[in-house]
Design a protein around this motif. Structure first.
Motif, PDB file in Angstrom:
ATOM      1  N   ALA A  13       0.832  -1.210   0.000  1.00 57.51           N
ATOM      2  CA  ALA A  13       0.000   0.000   0.000  1.00 57.51           C
ATOM      3  C   ALA A  13       0.866   1.258   0.000  1.00 57.51           C
ATOM      4  O   ALA A  13       0.534   2.256  -0.648  1.00 57.51           O
ATOM      5  N   VAL A  14       1.978   1.225   0.741  1.00 60.53           N
ATOM      6  CA  VAL A  14       2.878   2.375   0.790  1.00 60.53           C
ATOM      7  C   VAL A  14       3.526   2.613  -0.576  1.00 60.53           C
ATOM      8  O   VAL A  14       3.622   3.736  -1.056  1.00 60.53           O
ATOM      9  N   ARG A  15       3.941   1.510  -1.237  1.00 61.51           N
ATOM     10  CA  ARG A  15       4.573   1.648  -2.550  1.00 61.51           C
ATOM     11  C   ARG A  15       3.593   2.089  -3.626  1.00 61.51           C
ATOM     12  O   ARG A  15       3.970   2.726  -4.598  1.00 61.51           O
ATOM     13  N   ALA A  16       2.327   1.757  -3.431  1.00 54.82           N
ATOM     14  CA  ALA A  16       1.315   2.103  -4.439  1.00 54.82           C
ATOM     15  C   ALA A  16       1.157   3.608  -4.591  1.00 54.82           C
ATOM     16  O   ALA A  16       0.730   4.099  -5.629  1.00 54.82           O
ATOM     17  N   HIS A  17       1.464   4.347  -3.541  1.00 55.86           N
ATOM     18  CA  HIS A  17       1.380   5.814  -3.592  1.00 55.86           C
ATOM     19  C   HIS A  17       2.771   6.373  -3.257  1.00 55.86           C
ATOM     20  O   HIS A  17       2.990   6.972  -2.205  1.00 55.86           O
ATOM     21  N   GLY A  18       3.719   6.128  -4.157  1.00 61.39           N
ATOM     22  CA  GLY A  18       5.119   6.437  -3.912  1.00 61.39           C
ATOM     23  C   GLY A  18       5.403   7.890  -3.599  1.00 61.39           C
ATOM     24  O   GLY A  18       6.075   8.200  -2.614  1.00 61.39           O
ATOM     25  N   LEU A  19       4.884   8.813  -4.423  1.00 59.66           N
ATOM     26  CA  LEU A  19       5.169  10.226  -4.214  1.00 59.66           C
ATOM     27  C   LEU A  19       4.590  10.714  -2.898  1.00 59.66           C
ATOM     28  O   LEU A  19       5.251  11.420  -2.133  1.00 59.66           O
ATOM     29  N   ARG A  20       3.348  10.329  -2.631  1.00 56.09           N
ATOM     30  CA  ARG A  20       2.689  10.762  -1.395  1.00 56.09           C
ATOM     31  C   ARG A  20       3.427  10.215  -0.176  1.00 56.09           C
ATOM     32  O   ARG A  20       3.640  10.925   0.807  1.00 56.09           O
ATOM     33  N   SER A  21       3.834   8.960  -0.246  1.00 63.28           N
ATOM     34  CA  SER A  21       4.561   8.349   0.861  1.00 63.28           C
ATOM     35  C   SER A  21       5.920   9.013   1.050  1.00 63.28           C
ATOM     36  O   SER A  21       6.368   9.245   2.180  1.00 63.28           O
ATOM     37  N   THR A  22       6.578   9.353  -0.074  1.00 64.17           N
ATOM     38  CA  THR A  22       7.896  10.000   0.002  1.00 64.17           C
ATOM     39  C   THR A  22       7.812  11.347   0.691  1.00 64.17           C
ATOM     40  O   THR A  22       8.647  11.691   1.542  1.00 64.17           O
ATOM     41  N   LEU A  23       6.797  12.135   0.337  1.00 62.86           N
ATOM     42  CA  LEU A  23       6.630  13.447   0.954  1.00 62.86           C
ATOM     43  C   LEU A  23       6.325  13.323   2.442  1.00 62.86           C
ATOM     44  O   LEU A  23       6.782  14.132   3.260  1.00 62.86           O
ATOM     45  N   THR A  24       5.556  12.293   2.812  1.00 63.56           N
ATOM     46  CA  THR A  24       5.250  12.071   4.224  1.00 63.56           C
ATOM     47  C   THR A  24       6.507  11.685   4.983  1.00 63.56           C
ATOM     48  O   THR A  24       6.778  12.191   6.077  1.00 63.56           O
ATOM     49  N   VAL A  25       7.295  10.777   4.397  1.00 67.88           N
ATOM     50  CA  VAL A  25       8.551  10.351   5.020  1.00 67.88           C
ATOM     51  C   VAL A  25       9.519  11.521   5.147  1.00 67.88           C
ATOM     52  O   VAL A  25      10.265  11.632   6.123  1.00 67.88           O
ATOM     53  N   LEU A  26       9.505  12.430   4.175  1.00 72.33           N
ATOM     54  CA  LEU A  26      10.422  13.561   4.161  1.00 72.33           C
ATOM     55  C   LEU A  26      10.240  14.442   5.391  1.00 72.33           C
ATOM     56  O   LEU A  26      11.217  14.938   5.965  1.00 72.33           O
ATOM     57  N   GLY A  27       8.978  14.638   5.804  1.00 69.83           N
ATOM     58  CA  GLY A  27       8.715  15.452   6.988  1.00 69.83           C
ATOM     59  C   GLY A  27       9.352  14.861   8.229  1.00 69.83           C
ATOM     60  O   GLY A  27       9.947  15.577   9.055  1.00 69.83           O
ATOM     61  N   ILE A  28       9.236  13.550   8.383  1.00 68.29           N
ATOM     62  CA  ILE A  28       9.844  12.893   9.541  1.00 68.29           C
ATOM     63  C   ILE A  28      11.361  12.878   9.403  1.00 68.29           C
ATOM     64  O   ILE A  28      12.092  13.085  10.381  1.00 68.29           O
ATOM     65  N   LEU A  29      11.847  12.637   8.205  1.00 65.39           N
ATOM     66  CA  LEU A  29      13.290  12.580   7.949  1.00 65.39           C
ATOM     67  C   LEU A  29      13.978  13.870   8.385  1.00 65.39           C
ATOM     68  O   LEU A  29      15.006  13.841   9.067  1.00 65.39           O
ATOM     69  N   ILE A  30      13.413  15.005   7.989  1.00 70.22           N
ATOM     70  CA  ILE A  30      14.022  16.293   8.334  1.00 70.22           C
ATOM     71  C   ILE A  30      14.041  16.492   9.841  1.00 70.22           C
ATOM     72  O   ILE A  30      15.031  16.946  10.417  1.00 70.22           O
ATOM     73  N   GLY A  31      12.942  16.144  10.497  1.00 66.91           N
ATOM     74  CA  GLY A  31      12.876  16.299  11.949  1.00 66.91           C
ATOM     75  C   GLY A  31      13.897  15.441  12.669  1.00 66.91           C
ATOM     76  O   GLY A  31      14.575  15.902  13.604  1.00 66.91           O
ATOM     77  N   ILE A  32      14.032  14.178  12.258  1.00 73.13           N
ATOM     78  CA  ILE A  32      14.984  13.276  12.893  1.00 73.13           C
ATOM     79  C   ILE A  32      16.416  13.753  12.680  1.00 73.13           C
ATOM     80  O   ILE A  32      17.230  13.772  13.612  1.00 73.13           O
ATOM     81  N   ALA A  33      16.745  14.149  11.462  1.00 73.35           N
ATOM     82  CA  ALA A  33      18.093  14.646  11.176  1.00 73.35           C
ATOM     83  C   ALA A  33      18.394  15.896  12.003  1.00 73.35           C
ATOM     84  O   ALA A  33      19.512  16.063  12.526  1.00 73.35           O
ATOM     85  N   ALA A  34      17.399  16.784  12.136  1.00 78.78           N
ATOM     86  CA  ALA A  34      17.593  18.007  12.919  1.00 78.78           C
ATOM     87  C   ALA A  34      17.844  17.688  14.389  1.00 78.78           C
ATOM     88  O   ALA A  34      18.696  18.305  15.034  1.00 78.78           O
ATOM     89  N   VAL A  35      17.117  16.723  14.931  1.00 75.32           N
ATOM     90  CA  VAL A  35      17.306  16.343  16.343  1.00 75.32           C
ATOM     91  C   VAL A  35      18.700  15.773  16.562  1.00 75.32           C
ATOM     92  O   VAL A  35      19.402  16.132  17.512  1.00 75.32           O
ATOM     93  N   ILE A  36      19.134  14.868  15.684  1.00 73.82           N
ATOM     94  CA  ILE A  36      20.458  14.246  15.827  1.00 73.82           C
ATOM     95  C   ILE A  36      21.556  15.297  15.735  1.00 73.82           C
ATOM     96  O   ILE A  36      22.516  15.297  16.518  1.00 73.82           O
ATOM     97  N   LEU A  37      21.438  16.220  14.771  1.00 73.78           N
ATOM     98  CA  LEU A  37      22.456  17.254  14.611  1.00 73.78           C
ATOM     99  C   LEU A  37      22.447  18.226  15.787  1.00 73.78           C
ATOM    100  O   LEU A  37      23.510  18.664  16.244  1.00 73.78           O
ATOM    101  N   THR A  38      21.280  18.554  16.292  1.00 74.86           N
ATOM    102  CA  THR A  38      21.196  19.485  17.415  1.00 74.86           C
ATOM    103  C   THR A  38      21.826  18.893  18.670  1.00 74.86           C
ATOM    104  O   THR A  38      22.624  19.537  19.348  1.00 74.86           O
ATOM    105  N   VAL A  39      21.465  17.657  18.976  1.00 75.88           N
ATOM    106  CA  VAL A  39      22.058  16.988  20.134  1.00 75.88           C
ATOM    107  C   VAL A  39      23.567  16.829  19.928  1.00 75.88           C
ATOM    108  O   VAL A  39      24.363  17.068  20.850  1.00 75.88           O
TER     109      VAL A  39
END
Length: 410
Positions: A13-39
């Protein structure tokens, strides 16, 4: 439906909507990277500050003069008064009154021009004792440091920092050369190893001469006996507190001061400096991590949004599965798995981006970034939790759909 089948269906189901899933993952990705770099930036800064303070020397106490007040009533900060003297430093070397003090090095510092036959360089000229290298934890790259006899005799000898030597002679191979300071000719007897810079000064840009030479021949005048700082080295870390108390008591008696509150000097230890700096950077790290955490919240909302859209689009599928006997918990689990997959993907990719950035950015920012394994593992766990938590409502909504209503939807 088994967990294996649920996971397979969720990934599909996630692969069936690749672009939408990618954009959703991107929001979490940026947040996680920011937390790791900040700490990592906070931990790296604390490490740098601790290293800089440790570079001052081991088991160190730093005695600085009190504040001054000029004729107009303007008060200076601590260190602006000439309340510490060479006599104070000599008294602190007593094994009777200060048995826990292993070594003492007083400094009298002034910014002066150091000249050669062909060039000149303005640097920090430090008058001190022969114990300076041990107390300050410095080593020589070449030559030797001046001796106690040189200090007693007021010898015209100088030890240069590596940068100062390079500026004056174009090389650190300067032992045996001569320089002029305040019209006095000095012979270079040693060159210090490179140490870099601390928060206040360049540790490689200085010229060190005997304290008696500095006081009596370079500075002179009524201010000749004052010193700018007295460094004390305790016998051990365990005796640092005792050495502090002994130094404080002795100086209060020498200055005829009865109350600590009225002291015209201050004594700081490396521990207090590290603690103060660490507290400041810890607060800053928490603040920045909180700001970075807001992006994780936004990412979580994105997961909820995409899952609600998915529930709406797949209403007929849900109705068909329920009509064929799928229980509500199976439907709920299906959508929770999809949300968790999105969170996990964002967490893993964000952690990877954060680690790569932590390797690249120090060269660009000239600061350390320490990658914390706990922060990385915690960030990935938080990303999965975000997907799970923000997927609960869409999953519950899907599980509650009545089969007949779901099948009738267009």
């Amino acid at each position: 439906m088994s967990w294996t089948e649920t996971l397979r269906t969720g990934l599909s189901a996630v692969r069936a909507h690749g672009l939408r899933s990618t954009l959703t993952v991107l929001g979490i990705l940026i947040g996680i990277a920011a937390v790791i770099l900040t700490v990592g930036l906070g931990l790296g800064t604390q490490k740098d500050v601790s290293a800089q303070i440790s570079a001052l020397g081991s088991n160190l106490l730093i005695v600085t003069p009190g504040s001054s007040t000029d004729t107009s009533g303007m008060r200076g900060g601590f260190g602006s008064s000439a309340t510490l003297t060479r006599a104070d430093a000599a008294a602190l070397t007593s094994e009777v009154t200060a048995p826990d003090v292993a070594a003492v090095a007083a400094e009298k510092t002034s910014s002066l021009s150091v000249e050669t036959s062909s060039t000149n360089w303005t640097t920090s000229v430090v008058g001190t004792s022969a114990a300076w290298t041990d107390v300050r934890g410095r080593e020589l790259a070449s030559g030797a440091f001046f001796t106690a006899d040189d200090d007693a005799a007021g010898a015209a000898v100088v030890v240069l920092g590596s940068q100062t030597a390079t500026e004056l002679f174009g090389t650190t191979d300067a032992v045996g050369q001569v320089v002029t300071i305040e019209d006095l000719t000095f012979t270079v007897v040693g060159v210090l190893t490179e140490e870099g810079a601390d928060a206040a000064s360049d540790l490689d840009d200085l010229a060190v001469i005997p304290l008696s030479t500095m006081a009596d021949q370079v500075v002179g005048g009524t201010d000749r006996n004052s010193v700018s700082t007295i460094y004390l080295q305790a016998e051990s870390t365990d005796q640092l507190s005792a050495a502090n108390q002994e130094a404080e008591t002795l100086l209060l008696n020498l200055h005829s001061i009865s109350s600590v509150d009225d002291a015209d000097f201050s004594i700081n230890s490396q521990d207090s400096l590290v603690s103060t700096a660490t507290a400041v950077y810890r607060t800053l790290t928490v603040l920045l991590t909180g700001i970075a955490g807001l992006s994780l919240l936004v990412g979580g909302i994105g997961v909820m949004n995409i899952m609600l859209v998915s529930v709406t689009e797949r209403t007929r599928e849900i109705g068909l599965r329920k009509a064929l006997g799928a229980p509500p918990w199976a439907i709920r689990r299906q959508f929770l798995v999809e949300a968790t997959v999105l969170g996990l993907a964002g967490g893993v990719l964000g952690a990877g981006l954060g680690i790569v950035a932590a390797r690249v950015l120090p060269d660009l920012l000239d600061t350390s970034i320490v990658v914390s394994g706990v922060a990385v593992a915690g960030s990935i766990a938080i990303a999965m939790a975000i997907g799970l938590v923000f997927g609960v409502y869409p999953a519950t909504r899907a599980a509650r759909l009545a089969p007949i209503d779901a099948l009738r939807s267009e």
